[in-house]
Design an enzyme around this catalytic site. Structure first.
Site, mmCIF file in Angstrom:
data_model
loop_
_atom_site.group_PDB
_atom_site.id
_atom_site.type_symbol
_atom_site.label_atom_id
_atom_site.label_comp_id
_atom_site.label_asym_id
_atom_site.label_seq_id
_atom_site.Cartn_x
_atom_site.Cartn_y
_atom_site.Cartn_z
ATOM 1 C CE LYS A 1 14.518 64.977 -57.170
ATOM 2 N NZ LYS A 1 14.161 64.312 -58.440
ATOM 3 C CG HIS B 1 5.695 64.875 -61.272
ATOM 4 N ND1 HIS B 1 6.520 64.097 -62.063
ATOM 5 C CD2 HIS B 1 6.394 66.035 -61.059
ATOM 6 C CE1 HIS B 1 7.626 64.740 -62.313
ATOM 7 N NE2 HIS B 1 7.590 65.932 -61.723
ATOM 8 C CG ASP C 1 7.302 70.408 -61.433
ATOM 9 O OD1 ASP C 1 7.251 69.194 -61.155
ATOM 10 O OD2 ASP C 1 8.094 70.888 -62.267
ATOM 11 C CG HIS D 1 6.474 67.055 -66.113
ATOM 12 N ND1 HIS D 1 5.683 67.950 -65.426
ATOM 13 C CD2 HIS D 1 7.605 66.931 -65.368
ATOM 14 C CE1 HIS D 1 6.293 68.355 -64.329
ATOM 15 N NE2 HIS D 1 7.461 67.736 -64.265
#
Length: 304
Positions: free
Chosen positions: A196, A215, A217, A271
């Protein structure tokens, strides 16, 4: 689009939740003795869920070329970028997307992105890899008596990054007192690598907006390289900590899958990404994950 349209409540704005001063994230060099690397990696993943990796096997040239072709893609005319548009509503997450939306009812993020699977080959859809710049993708050239495959920039990076990933999983396994291949086996027969590229354009009011919301991961690991514009922050002991740019380093995030496989010893890191008033920030994140259905790509296409 005005930044005020993408801002959040006052207590969640960057201006009111600034990073703490005088704290730096762990930096680990693979050039150290093996037992030192195991100890430092274990401690960083247990206490931070994040570290910067130096002296790894991804060459500076591969990192430089990866950044160059990503920047070239985002400098294309908007119409050409939109020809690769994704369609999450139909379950197709590969391609170009944006969250520079004008919907005032949403939490708006200040980011354009390009998402696609890099590995394994059966999961890769080259139809949604950019044709420009040409060196971004892999070409298959067929002749009457010859089939030649030319590896280009993204595939070069993919190969080198997979080697580093195997090394990291071995180190993390040893840190748990297990055999080196334990975490790799726990992720299944085929690990997937999903790229991404994030492009955060200059924001007129960066104190009000975020590039990406806080959020964690869903991956096993996330391996990221940024450009030299700072913006990534990680959560540690009740404070945000700014991550400084270190040339040729890999930003290693522990994801939820490794947290689960380690029975919580390794922590997935919370993060967020900030934006800059004058400069474009970019990052190239690769999510390392067990084989999943295409519907699981929704979470990865929204991260970083």
């Amino acid at each position: 689009m005005e930044a005020s349209r993408s801002s959040r409540p006052p207590h969640k704005r960057p201006e009111n939740s600034k990073a703490i001063d005088g704290v730096t994230v762990p930096v680990i060099s693979l050039s150290q003795p093996h037992d030192v690397v195991v100890d430092e990696t274990t401690r960083a993943c247990s206490e931070w869920g994040f570290f910067l990796l130096m002296d790894h096997d991804v060459s500076p040239g591969a990192i430089r070329r990866l950044k160059e072709v990503g920047e070239e893609f985002f400098n294309l005319p908007q119409k050409e970028k939109e020809s690769y548009a994704n369609d999450p509503s139909s379950g197709r997450f590969d391609g170009y997307g944006t969250r520079m939306t004008r919907n005032l009812d949403e939490k708006v993020e200040w980011v354009d992105y390009f998402f696609h699977v890099m590995h394994p080959p059966p999961k890769v859809n080259y139809d949604f890899w950019p044709k420009n710049p040409p060196s971004y993708r892999v070409y298959i050239v067929t002749k009457i008596e010859e089939i030649a495959k030319r590896r280009e920039v993204t595939e070069e990076y993919n190969v080198e990054l997979r080697q580093v990933t195997n090394k990291l999983l071995e180190l993390l396994s040893e840190g748990l007192g297990l055999e080196g291949k334990s975490l790799r086996s726990g992720l299944g027969d085929e690990i997937e690598f999903k790229m991404k590229i994030n492009m955060y354009p200059p924001c007129p009011q960066p104190q009000l907006a975020l590039g990406v919301e806080p959020h964690t991961d869903m991956s096993a690991l996330t391996l990221l390289v940024p450009n030299d514009v700072p913006g990534l922050q990680v959560w540690k002991d009740g404070n945000w900590v700014a991550v400084n740019y270190l040339p040729n380093s890999l930003f290693v995030h522990v994801g939820y899958q490794v947290e689960v496989l380690s029975n919580g010893k390794y922590k997935s890191v919370l993060h967020r990404s900030l934006v800059n008033k004058e400069r474009t920030r970019m990052s190239w994140a690769v999510f390392v994950t067990y084989a999943s259905t295409r519907s699981n790509d929704r979470s990865y296409s929204r991260a970083h």
